[in-house]
Design a protein around this motif. Structure first.
Motif, short mmCIF file in Angstrom:
data_model
loop_
_atom_site.label_atom_id
_atom_site.label_comp_id
_atom_site.label_asym_id
_atom_site.label_seq_id
_atom_site.Cartn_x
_atom_site.Cartn_y
_atom_site.Cartn_z
N ILE B 120 0.83 -1.21 0.00
CA ILE B 120 0.00 0.00 0.00
C ILE B 120 0.87 1.26 0.00
CG2 ILE B 120 -1.86 1.22 1.26
CD1 ILE B 120 -2.85 -1.31 0.25
N PRO B 160 -1.52 -0.16 -5.26
CA PRO B 160 -2.36 -0.13 -4.06
C PRO B 160 -3.85 -0.13 -4.38
CG PRO B 160 -0.65 1.51 -3.92
CD PRO B 160 -0.58 0.95 -5.29
N ILE B 164 -6.41 -2.91 -2.99
CA ILE B 164 -7.52 -2.54 -2.10
C ILE B 164 -8.86 -3.00 -2.68
CG2 ILE B 164 -8.83 -0.60 -1.19
CD1 ILE B 164 -6.15 0.80 -0.75
#
Lengths: 555, 283
Positions: B120, B160, B164
């Motif tokens: 991330i 990221p 996610i």
């Protein structure tokens, strides 16, 4: 299932103990999961984490001084700068040797601009001296020449300094080159690297050192041969020094060279001497400034805290860490301004975002998802589009000023200045970051059951008390998440402050970009970046603690 | 949110002023984006409404800024570069990201938190720092100023978002489906493509769209990692805004707004479809 009646450990179908077999299955599962993750992890590590680590390294790396001026750095170890005077001839002699090599390799200007970050004026000092250093030792050359013309011959020097193996290799190489030339072929092989004769380094230490530097430099730099080039003038100074301190040097040689050397050794006592210090002072009197020398000494180690100190308005001097000059203290101001403006943006985002998130979470689903689109549209719109529209709106000839003039609030000749200052940056960035506040707030507020507020009201609370004592405390996690997110994003912003910030509305990131692309002070840029990164990582850690990185939602 | 019939006058005033406030904030959010659309049709080279435009005179409007965008070689080259970079970067981050997300969603992953934090991090580290680090490092290894370097940098920035969105879709994924497929003889690859992939596809696509828009909009990193040969649309807009602001920028901005509206619609539809598939339909 018959095994269950047996004694001993429970067995799997293949006869191994169940515990072992389960552990093996678990390990296989773990390995499979890691195998799936590995390609991306390696990709991110190489193309993202490695650059960041490289930047951290660059913020302390400082090999340039000891690489470019190795002899001077060693000689300076014993100089303490006490008494406020420049060092003596010994150190200037080392500087002469370093400088002639650096100047021939054209490295002295690079070092000059590096040290110029620490002390203004060093860059021009180095450039000027680089042009003059070749003259140092010319008087010695003349005196040696008067003694015997052979000293001017490259062949004399090769016979004296080069190892026999190298001489043989060099002869073979030049024959091969001549053969290739007569056959009209390309000959790309470089000359064999120069090698010193054993024993020379002991008999004539300074001469051996500087002559081999000379030979390597002209081989690599000019693609020339020491067999054809007369040595640099400082080489003669080295020879003079060596002969003066070791009159027996000739005994280490034989033949013509020994005769030449003993003749010279006998004569050097009557040579007219010159001081390298005077020669440098003649080139530029700044060499007499002890500040120059303490700067060189302070930045001599391979790793330095100098960039970090500059990044917080301190400076490294030979006598320790001191505050930067009054007029050059800008970084603390910039850090403070970055913090202040990020906080302002964060608070404006709470003020504007809270009512919207409250409205969205209390409306029926159909209406709220319609209104949510109005929040998501700016979120999805290009950052540059939003920045350019603010630039258009806020200009003095822009839409907002036009409307204000038309209403009559502002006189036509007295239009508001709303761009290229802090106001412009705060307004534009609040608009850009507002969705990042609304979305986490909304996702927290959605989970607050409306019955709590109703219960509070039925117990006699006023609207305000019910909100402030019951609803608001439950929405605090959302505020925390939104604040950290907005603050992290705001503190590192570059594009918007660059375009609408002018000179007073810029952030530390703009300074980093300036040092990378304009002033080329990469070490300072890396140090500023490292400090900023540390702040962000601490906040990231806090955010992870409060919200969890897995729970970042994207609308 | 409706007011009860017994609300007092004070409550009514408070309620309506609150709604007005919200309206104003929505106006603040949307107006700056909407206002550039009519301005981009300005017949003059001004950045404000001319009297002719306010009078709705057709002469006040023109397509000349759009014409400039489509004929000016600078803008066209920038468009071509953007179109060459963004899809490749997206493909890279989506393929690697989906694989890793599937791995991360398994029940026993050692160092899960640490791995997640690393993956991330490109989203958290300020862009200027990523750009500075990549500039230093890529110049060391000779990738600075190359097409490949820019693609690599943009792919990392998109990772990221893919992680996610895809892990979020996988949270509601019913593991017994893959077990059932394996039970019926499908190998892991078949299971992934025939059973898992169709179900997590909405997440993958919206992750891909996020990665695409990240690359398509990105200017800081490309400014440092790229050279003049990789000048993208945002880069051209950035130099245009910094040096000589030309109204063509407004035409480009309008086109980008239209693109983002399309992307937003697709993502919203996908999100709803995914929620419906997983039985999490909004009520």
């Amino acid at each position: 299932m018959t095994e269950t009646t047996q004694d001993g450990p429970m067995l799997a179908a293949d006869g191994t103990p169940l515990k072992k077999s389960l552990r093996r299955a678990l390990r296989a599962q773990k390995l499979r999961a890691l195998g799936l993750i590995a390609p991306l992890l390696i990709f991110v590590l190489i193309s993202f984490v490695a650059p960041i680590v490289d930047m951290l390294f660059r913020s302390v790396e400082n090999q340039i001084v000891s690489d470019t001026l190795p002899r001077t750095v060693v000689a300076l170890r014993d100089w303490d700068g006490e008494g406020g005077e420049a060092p003596g001839d010994e150190i200037f002699k080392a500087l002469t040797y370093d400088f002639i090599v650096a100047a021939e390799r054209k490295e002295h200007t690079r070092l000059g601009s590096r040290l110029n970050y620490e002390m203004t004026g060093i860059s021009s000092l180095f450039r000027k001296s680089g042009r003059r250093v070749d003259d140092i030792g010319e008087d010695y050359l003349d005196q040696f020449k008067d003694l015997n013309d052979a000293w001017e011959e490259p062949a004399t020097w090769v016979a004296m300094m080069a190892s026999e193996g190298w001489v043989a290799d060099q002869v073979a190489w030049s024959e091969a080159r001549a053969a290739a030339k007569s056959a009209d072929q390309d000959f790309e092989t470089p000359e064999p690297a120069f090698a010193l004769r054993p024993g020379v380094a002991k008999a004539l230490p300074e001469t051996a050192d500087i002559y081999s530097a000379f030979a390597r430099t002209i081989q690599t730099q000019d693609e020339d041969s020491p067999t054809e080039e007369e040595p640099w003038n400082p080489v003669y100074m080295a020879l003079f020094n060596d002969l003066a301190s070791n009159p027996d040097a000739a005994s280490a040689f034989s033949g013509d060279v020994a005769a030449l050397l003993s003749e010279a050794a006998a004569a050097v006592g009557n040579f007219e001497t010159i001081s390298p210090k005077d020669a440098f002072l003649d080139a530029d009197e700044d060499w007499g400034d002890p500040m120059v020398w303490s700067t060189i000494k302070a930045f001599a180690p391979s790793y330095t805290s100098g960039y970090f100190l500059s990044a917080v308005d301190l400076q490294l001097t030979a006598s320790g860490v001191q505050p930067q000059d009054e007029d050059q203290q800008i970084y603390m101001l910039l850090f403070k301004r970055t913090l202040f403006m990020s906080l302002m943006i964060m608070f404006s985002c709470i003020l504007l975002g809270y009512p919207i998130a409250f409205l969205l979470s209390n409306l029926p689903m159909r209406q709220s998802s319609l209104l949510l689109i109005l929040v998501l549209l700016p979120f999805w719109t290009s950052l540059l589009v939003r920045t350019s529209s603010w630039k258009v709106l806020l200009q003095q000839q822009g839409v907002i000023n036009d409307i204000l003039v038309w209403i009559g609030l502002v006189a036509d000749d007295n239009r508001l200045v709303m761009i290229n200052n802090q106001f412009g940056t705060i307004v534009a960035m609040t608009h850009i970051l507002l969705p990042f506040m609304i979305l986490p707030l909304y996702s927290v507020m959605k989970t607050i059951p409306p019955s709590y507020v109703r219960a509070a009201k039925s117990l006699g609370a006023t609207d305000w008390t019910a909100f402030w004592r019951v609803y608001f405390p439950q929405s605090v996690p959302g505020i925390g998440a939104g604040c950290i997110l907005v603050f992290i994003l705001a503190i590192g912003y570059y594009i918007t402050p660059e375009l609408v910030g002018g000179t007073t509305g810029t952030f530390i990131s703009n300074r980093i970009a300036y040092h990378i692309s304009s002033s080329l002070n990469w070490g300072l840029a890396a140090a500023l970046g490292t400090i900023l990164l540390a702040v962000v990582l601490i906040l990231y850690w806090v955010y992870d603690r409060i919200v969890g990185i897995d729970n970042v939602s994207l609308g | 949110m409706a007011l009860p019939t017994y609300a007092t006058t004070g409550q009514k005033i408070w309620h309506y002023s609150y709604l007005t406030l919200c309206g104003l904030i929505f106006f603040f959010l949307i107006a700056p984006i909407i206002v550039i659309i009519p301005l981009s049709f300005n017949a003059e080279d001004f950045f404000t409404f001319t009297p002719k435009m306010l009078a709705l005179d057709p002469e006040g409007y023109s397509l000349k800024h759009y014409r400039d965008f489509f004929t000016n070689p600078n803008w066209q080259q920038a468009l071509v570069n953007s179109v060459k970079i963004a899809p490749v970067a997206t493909l890279l981050s989506v393929s690697l990201g989906t694989l890793a997300a599937v791995g991360l969603s398994q029940s026993h992953v050692p160092f899960r938190r640490a791995i997640m934090a690393v993956l991330i991090s490109p989203m958290i580290v300020p862009l200027i720092i990523s750009a500075a680090g990549m500039y230093f490092f890529y110049s060391r290894i000779g990738l600075q100023g190359t097409y490949f370097g820019v693609v690599l940098a943009h792919a990392v920035l998109g990772v990221p978002f893919v992680i996610i969105t895809v892990t979020a879709t996988l949270v509601g994924f019913d593991r017994s489906l893959t077990r059932a497929a394996a039970n019926m003889g499908a190998d892991p690859v078949t299971t992934f493509f025939r059973v898992q992939m169709p179900l997590i596809l909405p997440g993958v696509i919206s992750g891909g769209l996020f990665a695409f828009i990240t690359s398509f909009d990105e200017v800081v990193v490309v400014l440092f990692v790229g050279s003049a040969g990789q000048k993208t649309l945002p880069w051209q807009m950035f130099t245009g805004l910094r040096e000589q602001i030309s109204p063509t920028i407004l035409a480009v901005a309008t086109l980008l707004v239209v693109i983002s509206i399309c992307l937003l619609t697709v993502v919203e539809l996908l999100r709803r479809r995914s929620e419906r598939l997983r039985g999490m339909s909004p009520t």
